[in-house]
Design a protein around this motif. Structure first.
Motif, PDB file in Angstrom:
ATOM      1  N   ALA A 217       0.771  -1.248  -0.249  1.00 17.06           N
ATOM      2  CA  ALA A 217      -0.324  -0.249  -0.288  1.00 17.06           C
ATOM      3  C   ALA A 217       1.035   0.679  -0.185  1.00 17.06           C
ATOM      4  O   ALA A 217       0.475   1.912  -1.094  1.00 17.06           O
ATOM      5  CB  ALA A 217      -0.579   0.031   1.656  1.00 17.06           C
ATOM      6  N   ALA A 218       2.158   1.657   0.843  1.00 12.43           N
ATOM      7  CA  ALA A 218       2.991   2.791   1.137  1.00 12.43           C
ATOM      8  C   ALA A 218       3.140   2.244  -1.002  1.00 12.43           C
ATOM      9  O   ALA A 218       3.515   3.747  -1.247  1.00 12.43           O
ATOM     10  CB  ALA A 218       3.973   2.239   1.756  1.00 12.43           C
ATOM     11  N   ASP A 219       3.521   1.415  -0.800  1.00  9.24           N
ATOM     12  CA  ASP A 219       4.440   1.788  -2.564  1.00  9.24           C
ATOM     13  C   ASP A 219       3.865   1.938  -3.270  1.00  9.24           C
ATOM     14  O   ASP A 219       4.302   3.282  -4.679  1.00  9.24           O
ATOM     15  CB  ASP A 219       4.693  -0.331  -2.734  1.00  9.24           C
ATOM     16  N   ARG A 220       2.309   1.867  -3.456  1.00 10.90           N
ATOM     17  CA  ARG A 220       1.460   1.714  -4.347  1.00 10.90           C
ATOM     18  C   ARG A 220       1.341   3.393  -3.937  1.00 10.90           C
ATOM     19  O   ARG A 220       1.576   5.019  -4.949  1.00 10.90           O
ATOM     20  CB  ARG A 220      -0.438   1.139  -4.163  1.00 10.90           C
ATOM     21  N   ALA A 221       1.289   4.194  -2.843  1.00 16.15           N
ATOM     22  CA  ALA A 221       1.263   5.608  -2.301  1.00 16.15           C
ATOM     23  C   ALA A 221       2.255   6.611  -3.207  1.00 16.15           C
ATOM     24  O   ALA A 221       1.971   7.747  -3.826  1.00 16.15           O
ATOM     25  CB  ALA A 221       1.104   5.928  -1.609  1.00 16.15           C
ATOM     26  N   ALA A 222       2.954   5.842  -3.092  1.00 13.47           N
ATOM     27  CA  ALA A 222       4.354   6.329  -3.783  1.00 13.47           C
ATOM     28  C   ALA A 222       4.641   6.406  -4.579  1.00 13.47           C
ATOM     29  O   ALA A 222       5.111   7.781  -5.222  1.00 13.47           O
ATOM     30  CB  ALA A 222       5.371   5.501  -2.824  1.00 13.47           C
ATOM     31  N   ASP A 223       4.074   5.672  -5.648  1.00 19.30           N
ATOM     32  CA  ASP A 223       4.357   5.441  -6.703  1.00 19.30           C
ATOM     33  C   ASP A 223       3.187   6.317  -7.930  1.00 19.30           C
ATOM     34  O   ASP A 223       3.542   7.211  -8.504  1.00 19.30           O
ATOM     35  CB  ASP A 223       3.954   4.143  -7.327  1.00 19.30           C
ATOM     36  N   THR A 224       1.978   6.629  -7.452  1.00 20.56           N
ATOM     37  CA  THR A 224       1.656   7.451  -7.521  1.00 20.56           C
ATOM     38  C   THR A 224       2.053   8.560  -7.565  1.00 20.56           C
ATOM     39  O   THR A 224       1.819   9.946  -7.905  1.00 20.56           O
ATOM     40  CB  THR A 224      -0.114   7.816  -6.991  1.00 20.56           C
ATOM     41  N   ALA A 225       2.216   8.901  -6.302  1.00 19.08           N
ATOM     42  CA  ALA A 225       2.333  10.454  -6.097  1.00 19.08           C
ATOM     43  C   ALA A 225       4.079  11.146  -6.632  1.00 19.08           C
ATOM     44  O   ALA A 225       3.748  11.843  -7.349  1.00 19.08           O
ATOM     45  CB  ALA A 225       3.361  10.086  -4.811  1.00 19.08           C
TER      46      ALA A 225
END
Length: 370
Positions: A217-225
């Motif tokens: 979930a944290a990786d997805r947030a980082a990729d989106t940002a």
């Protein structure tokens, strides 16, 4: 003549009472055995989690006592240095005063009027008398200075003694909190040992799955940002160099928080050990204080003190990656916000630095350092 009467047989009522009593005892024993079954894996986990929480509370108090001990030790050292220097200065002043007194003694104790009458050179005598008068003035000044030094020295010694007393009290608190942590951890380990090897393995596997979900979930947030930053920033490299999950370049703390957060990410998987602050093991506030130190930012050591390290953020929706996040009503736990409702932190004994859902703990507020 000896009696040969047969012994009296117990009455039917007595036999009935004894039988009922024995039956009740057997039933009570059976009920007791049934009332104390082996605790389930879920029950053990709940009790262990509670003990770990209590151990972490004590750990933060232990960290606070350690920090206070360090400050007091520095103050004691400084005061003792001042006392030593003051004593040397006082000794020098006393030596100087002794030299003046010796000079006066050698000049003789003759009445000044008689010395003038007998002097073959009155002008020379008057010059010497003026010099002696100056010596007397200096002697008075020296005495006053010595008295001032003595008072200052006595005050410094008193302060040093008080600080030494505070230091001794802090060391007692330190020992007490350390014993409390060790007791809680020991009780938790006993409960875990009551489980089978299979049950313990199942608990670890469950924790690992939760940590992996949080990481994803944290990786997805980082990729989106990162994509958003690339789209909005164009060729602005500074924008892409800010926090991966924080595209708001206007925030003054984003770059600094990004550096601290990156440092925390670099120690993912390092074990939680109470009272430590890196680089090979951490407790919760040890991780956050160490990470900010890698970004050349000094924040307090304990979670409670870290609440004052920046601007408070009450709403979770306003959090940005790299913000400090605090949990529990007494604020005994802290971590980094990792984006998408996740936290990067050092959870507790038996775990490692990892990602976890922010909803697993009672969130209080965040703090943006900068």
């Amino acid at each position: 003549m000896a009696s040969h009467r047969r012994p009296k047989q117990p009455s039917r009522a007595r036999v009935t009472v004894l039988t009922a009593t024995a039956a009740a005892a057997v039933a009570l024993t059976s009920q007791t055995a049934q009332a104390d079954p082996k605790p389930s894996k879920t029950d053990v986990k709940a009790k262990v989690d509670k003990l770990y929480e209590e151990a972490e509370k004590a750990t933060e108090k232990l960290n606070g006592a350690k920090e206070q001990q360090g400050k007091l030790q520095k103050q004691v050292d400084n005061l003792q240095d001042k006392v030593a220097r003051g004593q040397d200065e006082l000794n020098d002043l006393r030596d100087d005063l002794g030299s003046v007194a010796s000079a006066q003694y050698r000049s003789g104790g003759m009445d000044p009027a008689l010395q003038l009458f007998l002097s073959s050179d009155p002008d020379d005598y008057l010059d010497k008398a003026s010099a002696l008068d100056q010596i007397g003035t200096k002697q008075t000044e020296a005495i006053n200075e010595i008295q001032g030094k003595q008072r200052a020295l006595a005050q410094q010694r008193k302060e040093a003694q008080e600080k030494l007393g505070d230091l001794a009290d802090t060391r007692e608190v330190l020992g007490s909190k350390k014993r409390e942590v060790q007791t809680k951890l020991g009780d938790a380990q006993k409960l875990l040992n009551s489980l089978t090897a299979q049950e313990r393995a199942a608990l670890k596997a469950e924790e690992a799955r939760e940590a992996e979900k949080a990481k994803e979930a944290a990786d997805r947030a980082a990729d989106t940002a990162e994509k958003a930053a690339s789209t909005n920033g164009g060729d602005d490299r500074a924008s892409r160099d800010t926090d991966r999950a924080d595209v708001s370049e206007s925030k003054p703390s984003s770059g600094r928080a990004s550096s601290a957060y990156a440092a925390a990410q670099s120690v993912l998987g390092k074990p939680y050990i109470y009272g430590t602050s890196g680089p090979n093991s951490f407790d919760c506030s040890g991780l956050t204080s160490w990470a900010f130190a890698q970004a050349n930012i000094s924040i307090p050591r304990t979670s409670q003190a870290q609440t004052g390290a920046g601007a408070r953020i009450n709403s979770q929706s306003d959090l940005q990656v790299g913000d400090l996040v605090f949990f529990y009503s007494d604020l005994h736990h802290v971590g980094f916000y990792a984006g998408n409702g996740q936290v990067l932190h050092a959870p507790r004994t038996g775990t490692v630095v990892r990602y976890e859902s922010i909803d697993n703990m009672p969130y209080q507020f965040g703090v943006r350092v900068g």
